[in-house]
Every structure is written in C-alpha cells, then in structure tokens.
Scaffold this active site. Structure first.
Site, PDB file in Angstrom:
ATOM      1  CE  LYS A   1     -12.950  22.236  20.448  1.00 26.12           C
ATOM      2  NZ  LYS A   1     -13.084  21.433  19.244  1.00 26.12           N
TER       3      LYS A   1
ATOM      4  CG  ASP B   1     -16.771  23.399  19.815  1.00 26.02           C
ATOM      5  OD1 ASP B   1     -16.783  22.166  19.594  1.00 26.02           O
ATOM      6  OD2 ASP B   1     -16.265  24.224  19.029  1.00 26.02           O
TER       7      ASP B   1
ATOM      8  CG  ASP C   1     -21.121  22.901   7.811  1.00 31.96           C
ATOM      9  OD1 ASP C   1     -20.066  23.120   7.203  1.00 31.96           O
ATOM     10  OD2 ASP C   1     -21.161  22.341   8.926  1.00 31.96           O
ATOM     11  CG  ASN C   2     -20.584  18.394   7.681  1.00 35.27           C
ATOM     12  OD1 ASN C   2     -19.920  17.913   6.767  1.00 35.27           O
ATOM     13  ND2 ASN C   2     -20.040  18.804   8.808  1.00 35.27           N
TER      14      ASN C   2
ATOM     15  CD  GLU D   1     -18.861  21.149   3.919  1.00 36.60           C
ATOM     16  OE1 GLU D   1     -19.748  20.657   4.620  1.00 36.60           O
ATOM     17  OE2 GLU D   1     -17.696  21.315   4.316  1.00 36.60           O
TER      18      GLU D   1
ATOM     19  CE  LYS E   1     -11.927  25.203  10.313  1.00 38.23           C
ATOM     20  NZ  LYS E   1     -12.526  23.862  10.168  1.00 38.23           N
ATOM     21  CE1 TYR E   2     -10.961  25.467  15.074  1.00 35.84           C
ATOM     22  CE2 TYR E   2      -9.225  25.596  13.427  1.00 35.84           C
ATOM     23  CZ  TYR E   2     -10.270  24.915  14.005  1.00 35.84           C
ATOM     24  OH  TYR E   2     -10.643  23.679  13.533  1.00 35.84           O
TER      25      TYR E   2
END
Lengths: 664, 664
Positions: free
Chosen positions: A248, A348, A384-385, A413, A524-525
């Site tokens: 991304k 991705d 994460d998640n 999280e 982040k990107y």
C-alpha cells in the site's frame, strides 16, 4: 457412594470466573476478599479457613473466615509475588468449639451434673495433643489435666481460655473437613504489568525525517525523550520485513510509489529466502537482529522495557505462503484468499486458517515466534486483533509462553464487542485496550470508569488506557485542540495505572482523514517529518503527570477509583486512595475543551478519615498550590487552556506545633 | 493442547445451579427458557442450537437459539415426561450462512467478478448433500447445479432460497462445533409432585375417640371425608412402634401415665424382637403390615395417594440400639447420648451419627427403610428435619431410591435458615416446607410469593404450603378466629399448586399452649376426641377451593404468580395465568381477619390480552357471581366473615350474538 461424605457445604464462592475455569488478576501486594456460603447440617459450630498458595507450592497459607450473616462468610488474603496462585476454602463442624458452646449453655442454665461433658472435653483436648507439636502437646495436656478435676464452673472458665482456644483452633480435628474443589486460580501481575506508561513509536520515524526511515541504531534520541517524559515501556509496531506484493502507498493507496516503505502490518517478505523474512526476522531497513538486541539492551539499561507487536498477518510474500500453503484459506481454484470485509478487500494480507488440517503445526509455529522474541529479551507483547483468532488459541499460547518465560505480558488489542473483550481477558491477556478512547462526556466517563473498577470486570479485565493509536484519532482530539490533549492526558494518566500514547500525541497532532477517526498522512503508510519539540507540545504536562503517578501509590492501584459528585455536567471528579489512607488523591478535571467551568465538588470526608467540620489541605500536585478546605462541599474553577484539572493530594490535619497546623 | 480446539464460546448459561451440579425442576409440559453468552472469533455467522433429551436417550432434540443482543442468545424447550432430562448448547461458525452473508454484501455493493465465490457456495451445498438423506441430497444437488451456472444476481437469489436455507441448516457442517459441558440436568416432576392437596392426620385419631386409638382399618371414614373435600394425598405421621423408655405423656410431660400412647416420632420398640419393632414395622396398636397394605390399596382405589413420614429418630428401645450401638453418639462412659438442645433434653430420642465408622452400614440401612416402604406402595415421603442430617446423605439416598422407584417424591421439612433449605431442594428434595406459615401481612406475603416464584428459587425450590402442622399453630390462627382460617385457606390453595393442612384446620382448632405456637393437648402426645363435623367448620369452603384448583389450569402452575396492585395495605391481589391466556385467575384476599376492607385493585389488562377500554367479565368462582369491569382499576369490598376473598376468573369479550356480548 463417595468415599468420604461431604460434611460442610461451600457454595457461591466469589470472586469466581466461570466456576474457577479462569484466573482472577491481582497486582503484587493486593488483597483478594473471598466470600462464600458455608454451612452444615445440625447445630455444630462451623470453622472455615481461607487457604492460598503459589501454584506448585505444597503448603497452604491459612486464615480464618468470619460469618457475615445469612450463612455468608468472608476472608481476605494477600498475594506477595508475581505468577500463578490459587485459593480454596476448607470448612468443618468443629467438635471442640461445639462442645464449648454446649457447655456454656448448660452451665449458664445452672445444670450441675456435667461430669460426662467435662470428660468429653478432655478427650477432645487430648486428641488435639496427639496431633500437636511436642511443645503444644505439653500445654494441651496441662489443660486436659486441669479440666479433668474441674467443677462445672471451673470447666466453663477453662473451656473459654484463650490459649486453649488458640491451640484447639491450630490443632483442630479436620478429619471430616470439606475442601472446595476446584481451587480458584489467581494470576498475580508483575509490577510493570500493573503499573506502566507506554510510549508507542514507529522506529522508522525515530528521527522524524520526511523522506527516509530511521534504523534501530537511530532510536536512542526518541527513547531518551520518552524516558525524560516519564514513560517506561517503549512499544514498536511490527518490525518485520514488509511485503512487496500489493504494497500500500500513502494514505492507504492501492498504488505504491517506488521507495514507499509499506505498512508494517503486511508482514513477510521472502526475498530473504524461505527460512527468513517472516515473523522471526527484522526488516532489513531497520537493521539487523544484532541491532535489535543492542537496542533492547539500551532500553533495559534505562530502566525501561520494550513491547513488540504480535500481528498474525501474512503478506503474500511471507515464507509461510510457500512453506505452508495449507495454513491459509483457499479459493475453489486453489489460490490463496486475501482478507476481505466486503466490499473492502485487503489484497496485501492473507489471513491464516486456525482450524486447517495442520492447525497444530500452525499453532506451534506461532508459539515459536513468541518464544523467539522472548529469547531476544522481549517480555511484553501487544497483540493485534486477537478477537479474529480463536480464544482457545490464546489461552493455550499464553500458557505455553509464560511457562517458559514467566511474567511475559500480553496486551489485547480487541476493539470489539464487550463479551469477546472480556473473554480474552479471562483467557489470559494481562491487559486490554478499552472503549476509553470514545468515552468523552462526563456521564460516559463516570459510568465506564465505575464499570471497569467496581463491577466484576475489576477481577480480571485490566485496562490499558491508550489516548490515541496509529489507527485512532478520536473526534474529541480532532476538534478540541491542545486543551483536549491536556484533558485526555489527565484522564488516562490519573484514572488508570497502565496507559499509553502513540507518538505525536505529545505534539497535539490532530489532522484527520476527512470524516474519519484516522490520521491523514498516517505514518503507517509513509515516512513522516516531525519536529519532536514543536511549539505547543504538551511534553512538560505529560512529564508532570507521569511524575505524580510515580510519587503517589494510590495512582498505581486499579480498583480504588471512585467517582465523586461535581455539581457540573462538564466536570468529572474522582478519588483514588490507598487502603491505609496514607495517600488520598482527588482528580477534578473539566471535559469541556472550550469554555471555563466551575463547580462545587463534594468529597466523602469520612471515607478519607476527615471529620465533617475539620480543616484539611488539598495540594495541587500539578502546580504546588495548597488550599485549606473545610467541609465536604468546595468550589473549583477550571479553564481548559490554563488549568484543565486539579490533581489534589488530600492532607489531613496531623498536629499543631508552634501555633502552626501541620497537615500530613 | 486439546484435541480439537474450541471454536465457539458458550458461557453464563441460565438457568444453571452451581455450574450444572444440581438439576433444575419442572412439571410435565413446562418450558425451560435457556439463555447463554455465545460468540466466536472473527466475523462468521454463528449458529446455536438448544439440545435436550431424557437422560439415557441417545438422541438429542434440537431447536435453534436466537440472538437477543450483546451476544446473548435465547431458546426454549419443553419437557414432556417425568424423570431426569438434560440440556446443552451446541454452537459453531456456519460456513454456508457466512458465505451467504458475504455474497449478499458483495452483490449489494455491485461487485461482478464473483465466479470464485459462487463455486465456493457450490462446494458447501455439495458437502451438505454428502451428509444428507437421499431425498435431501437430490434437492441440494439441484441447488448446486443451478448455482454453478448462475450470474451473481441469480446466485444471490438462490443463496437466500428458503428451501435451500432450511436444508443447509439441517445438514450444517458441525465438524468444528462446540458443545457446552457438562450438560445441565432437569428433574421433571410427575403430576402429583407438581399439583396436590395434602391432608395430614394421625391414623390413631381417625375416629376422634377421646380415650383410645383407631387402627388402620378404621381410617376409611376420615379418608373419604378428605376426598370429599378434594384432597388427594393422605399423609400420616410415623406409623412405627413407639418407644416405651422415657415415653412422653400429654402436653410433652416427662411423666407418662399408663395407657398413654406416646409420641410417634420416638420410633422403635424392641418388644417385638431384635429384627422388628423399628422403621420397617408398623405399631401393633395400628394393626399389621397387611392392614397397612390394605389401606394403601383403598387409598389408591380412591384416586389418592399415601405419604409417609421419614423421621430418622430412634427411641432407646429401637432395635438399632442393640444391633448397631456404633451408629450412635457415645458418652465417655460408653453409654449412648440422647438428643439435647441445651438446656433442653430429649431423653426419649437417640440421634444417629452419620459419620460413624460404619457410616456406610447406617446409610445403606436407611436407604433400605425407604425401599421397604416403596415396596409397600408408598411413593411420597415427608422427611422430618432433613437439615440435621448431611446434605450429601440426602443427595445420595434420593438418587438411590428414585433409581429403583422412579417418581418417588420427597418433601423436605426443614424449618431452618434459607441457604440450608435451598441446598436441600437442590440436592434432590422435590418439595419443601416454607416460611409461608409465618408470612401473614400483605407486604410479607407479596415479598415472599414473589421471591418463591420469580427469583432463582423458582428453578429448583418448589414450595408445599402447609397452613398448619402438628408442631405449628401460628399466632395468626390463634387470634384470628374462623376468618383467619378462611383467609389462610385461600392463600395456601390459590398461591401454591401443592399445599396441605393438618387435620383440625378444617375445624378451626386454635387452642395453643400459652405463649407458644403449639397446640394445647396436642395429639402428638395423647388421644384426642373430635367431632369431624363440628359447627363452624370450613369444610365446604375448602371443598370449593379444591374444586376451583382442579378446574383451573393456571392454579396448577408454579411460577406464574404475579402480585398486582391493591390500594389497601390489608388486601393482597395476585394473578395466575396460563401462557396461552386461556385461563386467567385473579385472587383478591383480605389479610385482616377482623374488619371489612375495601380497595381499588389494578390489573395489567394488556398482559391478559384485554384492551384498556374494553369490557370484560370477572366471575367469582367462589360464589358464581359475575361482574362486568372496564379498565384496569376497579373496586372491591371484602369482609373476613362473609367474603374474605374474590377468586375471579377473568373472561375476555369474545363475540356478540343476538345483541348479547359473549365472554370467553
């Protein structure tokens, strides 16, 4: 028929999570107040002991429980070291104390022919002597001899002798005792799990360069700055190789320009070969594993600790894709499915199938990833998640990792529905992200803080109050300007012993994607240029808040928060006190980032050990000012720009010396 | 690691007693509404089934549960036969319905390239066909074929087809389903356990002779009289030989005159020899075991049932004393201890030691006593003072007896603290004596009736409302005269499906020992002369109440009682309704036995299926009067002497014929 019939009934033990299936949580030194319904048939005197020990120890510690009415009993224990503990209850009908009670009634009623009763008592005392140590046995035998030749009145006195009663309690006949099964586990958190200030930053952003990334070796400046502000956990988003396929670009663009760094959550890049480039590797652009080890050493040397992100995401370039295609979800044509949340597509990221035929292989590998980083000195993982993976996986993997590396901390999280968040906490997560970010009004905050610290949640769900994250720029911060940042900083630091900020918070960064709670130009990107000392920053305020936390024990405890009355819907008042009342903190904070607000606040003086008409001093720990108050109702005036909050330490009158009042 | 990782989380199942350790209770035909927290990781569509079956059956009945918000699910089952049942919950993430949901989102978003998705759906349907019966498989294959050549829009329609969805639900892939463990037991009571009117009398008093006792062969008159009043359980206090040693005389005198009959609870007289004269024998003064068998046959022939007292008391003359001295408590000099409640002594009763070294022998013998009487046709036992024996004994012995004689009913006579009473009910007692006898004011009654029928108690604690007992002549009856008896009769019969009276109640006997709640000249200690048709008796009123109970299904259900508003502190109003509302009963009763009282009462018309402005008829089932009411608030006037209560059947307007309103 059972071997030994149960004699006492022990039911409705609290605290208890799903019938002792899960552990409650405590910090070192904290109490567990245990209650239970305890009774037995007939008229025997019941004795009940609360018993506890570190799991693995052969010896129970014991303390008597006390009846509190309607066959409910209560006792309290204290845990003193980190790790897994357990408690249970043992109860029985006590023959000696039942005898003592009956003798008392008979003597009080004037009955004279009590020779048989007295001999019965002798037998109980002698039986206890046979169970006792030599020294205690000698004492008990003396009592028995005295009893044997006693008149009823003399026997009555001997039966109530406190030394005898103490010995008979210690050497009680427990042959028919009932012990509650199963024992209840207690997970005792190590100190940094219970009290910590987290600072999150992307290592590639350490120097704030707009066009290129920093490396591990460039991070010390950022770390020292965080340390100076008072933070003690440095948390990095994923540091692993970032996938190239479908990478991304900035602002989540599907098109990635050459040189753009990609999203650290798209983990895995097999350019380093089949055995490398995944969750056990560091991104080459950050440095080497040796560099990482060096950095961990530097962080530890500063009295701080590192936290890594554990994100079970695979880019299409992850080595697992080739080595273990069976771990992924497949399309009918045999190709691997990417993640979707229709109609959104995440080309991705390949999700993993936790129930694939080789699920054991996958679970073992993910455990090994955690063990690998534990081997490199990491003892805190932000997961994460977790709510998109089976809870049973977390319960298993956390147990596996902590068995080898005790004290490893897991932060969940899971921004999802309440019951899943709660279940993850029960399954073993030490800390949890919360809804704090979206609780902004006084009413919302009062309700949520009370729920977290007063409901059953307090037993197992320990909040980590993040004020912002790379994914969440709350509306309140977008619109409230610098005062909003001050206010949220006060709330996060004062209400919760564990909290965190994502870097940029201290700079009051608040530029959103239009209509979203996300950052524009999110790092982040992309690379992101920053002046870490930009004007208008709130670093000094954060530094002061962190210092106050360290200096005040009441702010390091979890369940001691109580919302107090402030007669203004924009002013929140809460107290935090230690059990001994040697540290009494009252936080009064406006939640209106725009207008000045005033209020009368009401403090529960009796609970603070202060008489209603007594003078006491409130010292504002943010400014050093001291005010002498009298009575429970007092006036405060707050201004979001200049004085968004009072953090009062309440000082009781202690003495008067040389005509001066001294306040503790 | 577990064999098959748990995929769905199922927690906080209700109703659940101590984590499924004990059975909830239901009558035949009653519902169990089951709720649970059910969820899983990720975004799958969750399917949850409530499953239930008689214990021992291999086949579960199943019904889907529905989400009711916040991950809470609900389903209802109905039990249809007496005996032990069990339920559990099975849940899984359903691949087909998750696929259907995703396809819906993609088609709705206008995505076109869905060939892969459609083929995935085909695979799910074909996999279901492989699990299905031939007929269903053929249908499923047709759907799969249609799907295979469908456009996205067509596939969308097929995926929602109700026949396909029904088949996919029935033949779902449950290979990764989670089933809650352990299953939850349900004890389903036979009809007479759930609905009965008990009449207690001493067989020796059957004819009411003042100077001598009646025998079993003399009891038919009393039984027929009870039957005529509408009673269907005849309960006898102990019928066993009565001890001679230390026999009590009239009014509990320590001195027993020659010819006095003794207390039936002082059981055992070894004059008949070592193997006789105890709990497996009948007192010779009542007749023989053959006479008892004959009487049981006569009672059964009348459509009634006998209940025996199970009192674990031994007189000093009981055969056990010689045969098993180790079963008793001993003094230091080796003699056996009699019962005491200091300073009171019960020299005529030896208590048993349930934890003596031969406790297995004692427990087995007591079980054999129950089995012995079961062998003589007895299926109901009223258990004397169960709270002075271990709960574990009751749990064991009730299971042992019901295994051999299913449907045997046990009534717990535990007038003790709430938690012990509750525990005995959990451990297996089908019915329990209650505090009803001492709940006399409106406020007390409203609170207690609500607690019994609306709190968790309703799941396992089934009341048997005795209005009086040989041990209890409540103050209310002592002072309130005949109206008090009418009022308590209304309350017992109308509020509780199972109730009882001890003979003499119908004659309004209320002469107490001074200052006590006990009868003077109690027939526990003596013969008692009575005219069973003495003037002022309330037999006709009881007959009417019992008939109303039999004719109105709502009065036969337990948990359907709701207290309604009556605007007078002396008037209690409650309703009982069937679920289908085909039987709606409203009871309005004064609790003031002296003065007339009036009140406006308020009925929840919407709950009764009646519009607020609609006319309806209330028919007083006691008198046959009919009143047409309109609106929820209406006036009543009660007089304790002439009309202590209305028992209204509420009749809704149904139709109008020939200018006449017809009410259902």
């Amino acid at each position: 028929m059972k071997k030994q019939p149960e004699t006492a009934i022990i039911r409705r033990i609290t605290p208890s999570l799903d019938n002792a299936r899960y552990a409650i949580k405590r910090a070192i030194g904290e109490q567990v107040v245990v209650e239970a319904d305890i009774f037995k048939e007939g008229h025997d005197e019941v004795t009940a002991l609360l018993k506890w020990r570190p799991v693995g120890s052969k010896t129970w510690r014991e303390t008597p429980m006390q009846p509190i009415g309607n066959d409910r009993w209560r006792g309290a224990l204290r845990v003193t070291t980190a790790g897994m503990w357990e408690f249970t209850i043992e109860a029985w009908g006590d023959v000696f104390f039942s005898w003592q009670h009956e003798l008392d009634k008979k003597v009080s009623a004037g009955l004279q022919d009590l020779q048989s009763e007295i001999l019965e008592g002798c037998a109980f005392v002698e039986a206890a002597a046979a169970r006792a140590s030599k020294k205690d046995a000698a004492l008990l035998k003396k009592f028995s001899a005295a009893l044997r030749k006693a008149t009823p009145e003399e026997a009555h006195v001997i039966a109530q002798d406190s030394v005898l009663c103490g010995l008979m309690a210690v050497h009680a006949d427990r042959s028919l005792a009932t012990t509650a099964e199963p024992p209840h586990p207690i997970s005792v958190e190590r100190e940094r799990s219970a009290f910590a200030a987290w600072y999150e930053f992307f290592p590639r952003s350490a120097e704030g360069k707009p066009d290129s990334g920093s490396k591990f070796r460039d991070c010390l400046g950022r770390i020292d700055d965080a340390r100076a502000m008072g933070f003690d956990v440095i948390y990095f988003p994923p540091i692993h190789p970032i996938g190239a396929t479908n990478r991304k670009g900035r602002n989540n663009s599907l098109k990635c320009e050459p040189g753009e760094p990609g999203v650290p959550y798209a983990i895995g890049n097999n350019r380093q070969g089949v055995n490398g480039g995944g969750h056990k590797d560091v991104a080459p652009e950050l440095g080497t594993l040796e560099d990482f080890d060096w950095l961990v050493g530097e962080i530890n040397a500063r009295g701080m600790e590192i936290a890594l992100d554990f994100a079970i995401n695979c880019s299409p370039d992850h080595p697992y894709v080739k080595a273990h295609p069976e771990w992924f979800f497949k399309r009918p044509d045999g190709t691997i499915k990417y993640a979707e949340n229709p109609p959104k597509k995440y080309e991705d990221v390949y999700p993993l199938n936790f129930h694939n035929d080789d699920w054991r292989g996958l679970w073992d590998e993910l455990r090994d990833v955690l063990l690998f980083w534990c081997g490199h000195g990491v003892r805190i993982f932000r997961v994460d998640n977790p709510h998109t993976k089976p809870v049973s996986f977390w319960e298993w993997v956390i147990a596996e990792v902590t068995a080898q590396f005790p004290g490893t901390v897991f932060l969940s999280e899971a921004f999802t529905r309440p019951k899943m968040m709660q279940e993850l906490a029960k399954a073993g997560f030490n800390q949890s992200y919360t809804y704090f970010t979206w609780r902004n009004s006084k009413a919302e905050l009062a309700e949520y803080l009370t729920e977290l610290t007063q409901s059953e949640l307090k037993e197992y769900f320990r909040a980590n109050f993040f004020a912002n994250t790379p994914d969440i720029l709350p509306e309140y911060l977008q619109h409230g300007g610098r005062p909003a940042f001050l206010i949220r900083a006060v709330l996060a630091t004062m209400a919760c012993p564990v909290y965190g900020i994502y870097s940029g918070f201290e700079l009051c960064e608040n530029s959103p994607l239009p209509g979203r709670e996300e950052y524009s130009d999110s790092e982040k990107y992309q690379f992101k240029g920053r002046d870490w000392n930009a004007p208008g920053n709130i670093k000094e305020y954060l530094t002061r808040l962190n210092a106050i936390r360290r200096q005040n024990r009441a702010l390091q405890e979890y369940s001691n928060l109580r919302v107090q009355v402030a007669e203004n819907d924009h002013i929140l008042c809460f107290s935090k006190t230690t059990a001994s009342l040697d540290n009494v903190i009252v936080v009064i904070v406006t939640v209106d980032p725009w207008q000045p607000q005033t209020a009368f606040v009401r403090l529960p003086l009796a609970e603070f050990g202060i008489g209603e008409s007594e003078a006491y001093v409130v010292e504002d720990l943010l400014t050093g000012e001291r005010f002498t108050w009298r009575g429970s109702r007092n006036f405060v005036a707050l201004n979001p720009h200049t004085r968004p909050a009072h953090v009062f330490r309440v000082r009781r009158w202690q003495d008067r010396e040389n005509g001066q009042d001294i306040f503790a």
